[in-house]
Design a protein around this motif. Sequence first.
Motif, PDB file in Angstrom:
ATOM      1  N   UNK A  34       0.971  -1.591   0.110  1.00 32.57           N
ATOM      2  CA  UNK A  34      -0.141   0.256   0.013  1.00 32.57           C
ATOM      3  C   UNK A  34       0.735   1.255  -0.345  1.00 32.57           C
ATOM      4  N   UNK A  35       0.448   2.468  -0.812  1.00 30.83           N
ATOM      5  CA  UNK A  35       1.273   3.497  -0.756  1.00 30.83           C
ATOM      6  C   UNK A  35       0.523   4.110   0.351  1.00 30.83           C
ATOM      7  N   UNK A  36       1.042   4.117   2.175  1.00 36.14           N
ATOM      8  CA  UNK A  36       0.514   4.847   3.000  1.00 36.14           C
ATOM      9  C   UNK A  36       1.628   4.697   3.993  1.00 36.14           C
ATOM     10  N   UNK A  37       1.057   4.486   5.229  1.00 37.84           N
ATOM     11  CA  UNK A  37       2.003   4.032   7.276  1.00 37.84           C
ATOM     12  C   UNK A  37       2.363   3.228   7.260  1.00 37.84           C
ATOM     13  N   UNK A  38       3.300   2.639   7.120  1.00 38.67           N
ATOM     14  CA  UNK A  38       3.654   1.475   8.157  1.00 38.67           C
ATOM     15  C   UNK A  38       3.828   1.502   9.040  1.00 38.67           C
ATOM     16  N   UNK A  39       2.859   0.479   9.694  1.00 36.16           N
ATOM     17  CA  UNK A  39       2.877   1.104  11.691  1.00 36.16           C
ATOM     18  C   UNK A  39       3.517  -0.394  12.331  1.00 36.16           C
ATOM     19  N   UNK A  40       3.829  -1.347  11.818  1.00 32.55           N
ATOM     20  CA  UNK A  40       4.844  -2.713  12.805  1.00 32.55           C
ATOM     21  C   UNK A  40       5.356  -1.363  13.684  1.00 32.55           C
ATOM     22  N   UNK A  41       4.807  -2.602  15.390  1.00 36.10           N
ATOM     23  CA  UNK A  41       5.903  -2.108  15.844  1.00 36.10           C
ATOM     24  C   UNK A  41       4.525  -1.063  17.493  1.00 36.10           C
ATOM     25  N   UNK A  42       3.998  -0.772  16.388  1.00 34.95           N
ATOM     26  CA  UNK A  42       3.008   0.507  17.229  1.00 34.95           C
ATOM     27  C   UNK A  42       2.286  -0.061  17.853  1.00 34.95           C
TER      28      UNK A  42
END
Length: 200
Positions: free
Chosen positions: A152-160
């Motif tokens: 996706x052309x979007x934020x990566x949220x891994x670990x949040x």
Amino acid sequence: MRKTMALAVAAVALAGCGMLPAQQGAGGEERQTQDSRPPTVQSETAPPVEPVASPTQEQPAQGGEVIASRETKVTSGGQSGAARAEISALKRQGRTVTLTWTVTALSGSVNLHNGMSTATLEYSVDAVSLIDPVNAKRYRVARNGSGSDAECVCSDTQGQFLKKDETSTLYAVFAAPPPDVTKINVEMPMIGVITDVPIS
């Protein structure tokens, strides 16, 4: 200059892959049916598109002014609490629109790790969508290709996993609705629907 070039290349790629109607997860628009059943996924093949670099993980909010917000209790992945989503921009740029927002934990723990994604092992905000109630269309987050490995052309949220008073700034790019659409609804997992968000 590098960011501008990456966004320009992303816009060109989106024109080829993100505008396919009714293709689940392709970043295009979907015609909504009158009933509450999920839309039927049509299998269309698109020409291969070269992957492009995604924008940086977290982009700063544009202008800082809140144009729409919603507070709610949230639960995802065994985490629960209360959160506030504040939209700071929904900006039209050619054939795309970019949504910029923040999520702030008001209490407990807010799972952004995979709480706004389409799958448990997807660590992004790719399940956020725009809903045009006038034309009965849903716009999914754009992808940087058409294959199953397209991101996706979007934020990566891994670990949040946000704790009280922690905030995360997020973004997602979508195919633009028609020019006469000046307000749209934004649907976010956990948060719900934020109505009548102005497009600038």
